[in-house]
Design a protein around this motif. Structure first.
Motif, mmCIF file in Angstrom:
data_model
loop_
_atom_site.group_PDB
_atom_site.id
_atom_site.type_symbol
_atom_site.label_atom_id
_atom_site.label_comp_id
_atom_site.label_asym_id
_atom_site.label_seq_id
_atom_site.Cartn_x
_atom_site.Cartn_y
_atom_site.Cartn_z
ATOM 1 N N GLN A 64 10.635 -0.558 -4.753
ATOM 2 C CA GLN A 64 9.322 -0.817 -5.627
ATOM 3 C C GLN A 64 8.919 0.322 -6.323
ATOM 4 O O GLN A 64 8.928 1.604 -5.714
ATOM 5 C CB GLN A 64 8.265 -1.011 -4.140
ATOM 6 C CG GLN A 64 6.906 -1.406 -4.853
ATOM 7 C CD GLN A 64 5.922 -1.809 -3.712
ATOM 8 O OE1 GLN A 64 6.180 -1.594 -2.453
ATOM 9 N NE2 GLN A 64 4.850 -2.138 -3.949
ATOM 10 N N LEU A 96 5.764 2.765 -6.871
ATOM 11 C CA LEU A 96 4.495 2.940 -6.367
ATOM 12 C C LEU A 96 3.504 3.761 -7.339
ATOM 13 O O LEU A 96 2.315 3.885 -6.991
ATOM 14 C CB LEU A 96 4.617 4.158 -5.265
ATOM 15 C CG LEU A 96 5.587 3.863 -4.056
ATOM 16 C CD1 LEU A 96 5.538 4.821 -3.087
ATOM 17 C CD2 LEU A 96 5.402 2.452 -3.446
ATOM 18 N N THR A 142 -1.550 -1.415 -7.328
ATOM 19 C CA THR A 142 -0.003 -1.572 -7.533
ATOM 20 C C THR A 142 0.397 -2.624 -6.614
ATOM 21 O O THR A 142 0.228 -2.646 -5.314
ATOM 22 C CB THR A 142 0.533 -0.128 -7.185
ATOM 23 O OG1 THR A 142 -0.014 0.823 -7.970
ATOM 24 C CG2 THR A 142 2.002 -0.309 -7.422
ATOM 25 N N GLY A 177 -5.119 -4.124 2.343
ATOM 26 C CA GLY A 177 -3.706 -4.000 2.761
ATOM 27 C C GLY A 177 -3.075 -3.709 4.021
ATOM 28 O O GLY A 177 -3.825 -2.716 4.505
ATOM 29 N N ARG A 228 -0.906 -0.601 1.032
ATOM 30 C CA ARG A 228 -0.371 -1.581 0.049
ATOM 31 C C ARG A 228 -0.501 -3.050 0.600
ATOM 32 O O ARG A 228 -0.149 -3.226 1.897
ATOM 33 C CB ARG A 228 0.840 -1.163 -0.493
ATOM 34 C CG ARG A 228 1.018 0.420 -1.126
ATOM 35 C CD ARG A 228 2.265 0.345 -2.010
ATOM 36 N NE ARG A 228 3.340 0.368 -1.147
ATOM 37 C CZ ARG A 228 3.782 1.766 -0.785
ATOM 38 N NH1 ARG A 228 3.298 2.834 -1.106
ATOM 39 N NH2 ARG A 228 4.874 1.828 0.112
#
Length: 415
Positions: free
Chosen positions: A21, A23, A120, A141, A147
């Protein structure tokens, strides 16, 4: 001046990883040593820090791509300020969202980013946001560093009021076709490198070793009483909670000394016996279970074992376990009981020859002194390589564990 961001050294014999991923995105400002990407290796996830402060100028590879150690994955415009990030950020948003832009507009879908408040998102989370029409900036999140995860989006979609789309439709449009009731969906997600490695090694174990599982049960009454009696004093003195794993690791070390074949391994046409015990213990991590190793467990006290396991657990959740801490191991203990497992047949981790499976504790009727009484019982399972370990040795090992747990004094007097 552009500075390259390269894949760092990942550990001995590890030459590649998967870009899990991003960031950060092009146009975003970063500080020196701030994580900008996560890499998935065969064992753990590793964050890639920014080598310098500046602004992300370019992402060279995409999420899910395989990258080699030393490869350039991004470039940073060193010394640039955050104010220069606006234009590249717009360009990146357009590039990433080309597929969404080409599709018909969906008024109900909230934008993935709002001006001044970038969010993001991973590809799977982005798809969930567009599918359920939620505003990601209003969702808290639960993933690492706050996140969003796909589950966060689905949970938020369930709590928001459903749009009255059907009522707002013009009466003169009877040809509109609603989604069929009970619509079934599928999602294809690429296996993580960790999961691929686990699958490969487990299948290798089944193809190579002659795996057999032997069972026994153990009365946990004495250990539970000892734990309840001393847990407060234990935590006050040692700074860690007293669990059951400390007792089982200590008991396993004693049993492995008495039955050394369970702690051995086959290398070619030779059997390697060891006078030390490196116990692999499974602990939970954000991406699944990882198996760090307690080195020289035979020399540790119950307190030392609990401290080591507690440290492993905390660093596994933080994603800071080192690769070398998960290498080796001569014997494995897997505690499925924490997830409610009643019984299982664990698979050995080659080249190890044995794995002890622990399960949930529940009261069951047993006979004591001619009386049927309720006792907190646990099933034990020992899976072993029958090429190396005979049934007699497997049973002897399990009985030694049972005796030590049912009479913890044996752990003190080394009996």
């Amino acid at each position: 001046m552009a500075t390259d961001v390269v894949v760092p050294t990942l550990g001995e014999s590890i030459t590649e990883a998967t870009l899990g991923q991003w960031l950060k995105k092009p146009g975003e400002a970063v500080k020196a040593d701030e994580p900008i990407a996560s890499l998935e290796t065969d064992k753990v996830s590793v964050e890639v820090p920014a080598p310098t402060a500046g602004v992300i100028a370019e992402l060279v590879v995409g999420e899910g791509d395989t990258v080699n150690v030393g490869a350039v994955i991004a470039r940073i415009d060193a010394g640039a300020t955050a104010s220069t990030a606006a234009t590249p950020a717009v360009e990146d948003r357009n590039a990433i969202g080309q597929a969404e832009a080409a599709a018909p507009a969906e008024p109900a879908a909230a934008p993935v980013e709002e001006a001044g408040d970038p969010v993001t998102l991973s590809p799977s989370v982005r798809r969930a946001v567009l599918e359920h029409g939620v505003d990601p900036s209003k969702i808290k999140g639960t993933g690492k560093d706050g996140r969003l995860t796909k589950d966060d989006v689905i949970a938020a979609a369930k709590t928001q009021p459903k749009p009255a789309a059907a009522a707002a439709a013009p009466a003169a449009a009877p040809v509109a076709v609603a989604a069929p009731a009970g619509e079934r969906r599928e999602e294809r997600v690429r296996m993580t490198r960790l999961r691929q490695t686990v699958a490969s090694r487990l299948k290798e174990a089944q193809n190579t070793a002659a795996i057999l599982t032997t069972f026994n049960d153990v009365d946990m009454t004495a250990v539970i009483e000892a734990r309840n009696k001393y847990k407060d004093l234990f935590e006050k003195k040692h700074g860690v909670r007293l669990g059951f794993m400390g007792f089982f690791v200590k008991a396993a070390c004693m049993a492995l000394r008495d039955v050394p074949a369970v702690n051995a391994s086959i290398e070619g046409d030779e059997i390697v016996y060891r006078d030390y015990v490196d116990v692999s213990v499974a602990v939970s991590a954000p991406n699944g279970l990882v198996v760090p190793v307690i080195r020289d467990a035979q020399d540790l006290s119950v307190a030392g074992i609990e401290k080591t396991i507690g440290d492993f657990g905390a660093r596994a959740k933080a994603g800071t376990l080192k690769l070398e801490e998960m290498k080796g191991g001569t014997f494995t203990i897997s505690n499925g009981g924490v997830f409610g497992s009643l019984m299982s047949t664990p698979i050995i981790n080659p080249p190890q020859a044995g794995v002890l499976g622990l399960h949930r504790i529940e009261e069951r009727p047993v006979v004591r002194d001619g009386q049927i009484v309720a006792r907190p019982m646990m099933y034990l399972a020992l899976s072993y390589d029958h090429r190396l370990i005979d049934g007699r040795e497997a049973v002897t090992f399990l009985v030694a564990i049972k005796n030590a747990i049912e009479d913890p004094t044996r752990l003190l007097i080394d009996l």
